[in-house]
Motif scaffolding. Sequence first.
Motif, short mmCIF file in Angstrom:
data_model
loop_
_atom_site.label_atom_id
_atom_site.label_comp_id
_atom_site.label_asym_id
_atom_site.label_seq_id
_atom_site.Cartn_x
_atom_site.Cartn_y
_atom_site.Cartn_z
N MET A 1 38.17 31.95 27.22
CA MET A 1 36.88 32.49 27.39
C MET A 1 36.37 32.33 28.81
N LEU A 2 35.84 33.34 29.38
CA LEU A 2 35.30 33.72 30.59
C LEU A 2 33.95 33.03 31.03
N THR A 3 33.84 32.53 32.15
CA THR A 3 32.44 31.82 32.24
C THR A 3 31.59 32.84 32.99
N LYS A 4 30.18 32.77 33.00
CA LYS A 4 29.31 33.63 33.76
C LYS A 4 29.76 34.00 35.29
N LYS A 5 30.01 33.17 35.91
CA LYS A 5 30.57 33.47 37.13
C LYS A 5 31.81 34.34 37.21
N GLN A 6 32.76 34.07 36.31
CA GLN A 6 33.84 34.83 36.28
C GLN A 6 33.58 36.24 35.91
N LYS A 7 32.74 36.46 34.84
CA LYS A 7 32.27 37.75 34.36
C LYS A 7 31.55 38.49 35.59
N ARG A 8 30.82 37.74 36.26
CA ARG A 8 30.15 38.43 37.23
C ARG A 8 31.06 38.84 38.43
N PHE A 9 32.20 38.07 38.74
CA PHE A 9 32.97 38.51 39.63
C PHE A 9 33.92 39.83 39.07
N LEU A 10 34.24 39.84 37.99
CA LEU A 10 35.01 40.79 37.11
C LEU A 10 34.23 42.32 37.28
N ARG A 11 32.87 41.94 37.07
CA ARG A 11 32.09 43.17 37.06
C ARG A 11 32.04 43.72 38.21
N ALA A 12 31.65 42.84 39.42
CA ALA A 12 31.99 43.52 40.73
C ALA A 12 33.37 44.24 41.10
N GLN A 13 34.47 43.74 40.61
CA GLN A 13 35.54 44.22 40.73
C GLN A 13 35.72 45.52 40.05
N SER A 14 35.11 45.66 38.94
CA SER A 14 35.27 46.52 38.24
C SER A 14 34.25 47.82 38.43
N HIS A 15 33.31 47.78 39.46
CA HIS A 15 32.42 48.82 39.62
C HIS A 15 32.85 50.07 40.23
N HIS A 16 34.07 49.96 41.07
CA HIS A 16 34.62 51.12 41.63
C HIS A 16 35.70 51.66 40.83
N ILE A 17 36.12 51.06 39.71
CA ILE A 17 37.17 51.65 38.84
C ILE A 17 36.59 52.81 37.88
N GLN A 18 37.30 53.96 37.68
CA GLN A 18 37.21 55.01 36.94
C GLN A 18 37.71 54.55 35.31
N PRO A 19 36.96 55.10 34.31
CA PRO A 19 37.57 54.85 33.07
C PRO A 19 38.96 55.55 32.91
N ILE A 20 39.98 54.71 32.21
CA ILE A 20 41.29 55.45 32.15
C ILE A 20 41.49 55.74 30.55
N PHE A 21 40.58 55.38 29.62
CA PHE A 21 40.85 55.63 28.37
C PHE A 21 39.44 56.23 27.75
#
Length: 98
Positions: A1-21
Amino acid sequence: MLTKKQKRFLRAQSHHIQPIFQVGKAGVGEQMIRQINEALEARELIKITVLQNCMMDQEDVVEALLEGTASYIVQVIGHTIVLYKRAQKQPKIMLPES
């Protein structure tokens, strides 16, 4: 299970990623699950777009993806789903501690 802090970190990381599927008319199938698992092992963090012509409800798509890939949902925004799964062989993303 991801914590809120981890989700916030991952959201920031995913911001520049383009959908691949893209989930389209056929919905989520076994072949798509296999390909998504391979992509998660290689990238750990991916975006998936649910197209307008998808016959499945978006919540059902999310449920099918989570069941099939054993990944974590980071975010669902509009028709875009962000998934995270730690790589077994060579993890790339270091999550912050709770």
